[in-house]
Design a protein around this motif. Structure first.
Motif: not given
Length: 345
Positions: A209-216
């Motif tokens: 499992x990969x969870x890959x995120x961005x907060x802009x």
């Protein structure tokens, strides 16, 4: 002149000695960090509860998930939870609430009291639950900032200092303790089992499992425009490829979701979560597939352009999970939902 902070290993000392090959590497161009869980934590739980309906608006799905969120806030619930939504490849609106526990026993107690009925088939729309329980030896995280950690990092005792194992291919594997002396290869094939009116997917060994995120949300002006116009389109194209064609390279399912606020409003955060056959298949895509090469190039260009002034926050968490630490159950969901895709011809 600002002081140069000494690098440290992403792997906590109580889990594994520093990897000597990584320790001799040059300092990465950009500092990255990991989250330090308490040394007493041996295994965590990541549980995704989803609702889907044949409407992009997903109003009923949101209502159902908000009720589940209320149950997750009862005693014994997760230490961190988060709402998100997306429209899947079949055009179904889907809303998720993910919860993180630092104790499998606490999760089991809460689930028996509040979670088991989620996929009972009583709802008018599709419900599913996807649960993995990785040990900390088969879990790694990385963050572009040591503030406002996301995902499992929200439960970290503290952030690390700048870490050694990043900025090169193979860093992901070297940040995971068990991967340093094991291939963590998959074995077996996912199989469906009909049980109590729902379909459970009996998993295979070594699911990744990969969870890959961005907060802009904190970006402004030129940086915000660069992310939205140059970076995000490349990210979205790659996520669409994994969603639609990922099975050809070992990705069973991919969701590129928007994070929601307290009342279900869209926030300026997103993440992708993918179920992979194993870690090697994820590495293969990351190393050389055209879609990830473009994503990596776009994010690198962003960080080079804005450097220390960048307000974009990036992270990922990767887990490799033994067969006995996985649970997938789907009620009234279409056949392309989540790990149901792994059992399709």
């Amino acid at each position: 002149m600002s002081e140069v902070v000494q690098l440290e290993s992403a792997v906590a000392p109580h889990l594994c000695p520093v990897n000597s090959s990584a320790a001799t590497r040059e300092r990465p161009e950009f500092d990255s960090y990991t989250g330090r869980l308490d040394t007493d934590v041996r295994q965590v739980v990541m549980a995704y509860f989803g609702a889907q309906e044949q409407s992009a608006e997903a109003g009923a799905a949101l209502d159902d998930v908000l009720r589940m969120r209320a149950l997750m806030r009862r005693p014994g619930g997760p230490g961190h939870l988060e709402l998100s939504r997306y429209v899947d490849e079949a055009g179904f609106g889907t809303v998720l609430v993910v919860g993180y526990w630092l104790s499998p026993e606490a999760f089991d107690t809460w689930y028996a009291a509040h979670g088991a009925g989620w996929t009972s088939g009583e709802a008018a729309i599709g419900h599913f639950v996807e649960v993995v329980r990785p040990t900390v030896r088969r879990l790694e995280t990385i963050y572009s900032s040591n503030r406002d950690l996301q995902g499992i990092g929200t439960l970290a005792e503290r952030p690390s200092g700048p870490i050694i194992e990043h900025g090169y291919w193979g860093g992901m594997r070297e940040r995971m303790p068990d991967a340093r002396d094991s291939s963590l290869a998959s074995s077996g094939t996912p199989e469906p089992v009909a049980r109590d009116g729902a379909t459970e997917v009996v998993p295979h060994e070594g699911l990744c499992l990969i969870r890959s995120g961005q907060d802009f949300s904190s970006t402004e002006g030129a940086e915000r425009a660069f992310y939205l116009e140059q970076v995000e389109p490349q990210l979205r194209a790659g996520m669409d490829f994994l969603r639609d064609e990922g099975r050809s390279i070992g990705c069973f399912a991919n969701r590129y979701v928007s994070v929601l606020g307290e009342e279900g409003e869209r926030r300026e955060k997103s993440y992708a979560m993918s179920w992979w056959n194993d870690m090697a298949d994820l590495e293969g895509w990351a190393r050389s597939h055209r879609t990830h090469v473009r994503i990596f190039g776009a994010f690198t260009a962003h960080m080079k352009r804005f450097g220390d002034d960048a307000r974009l926050r990036l992270y990922h968490e990767v887990a490799v999970v033994p067969r006995e630490h996985q649970f997938f159950r789907y009620s009234r969901c279409h056949e392309g939902t989540g790990m149901l895709r792994a059992i399709q011809d």
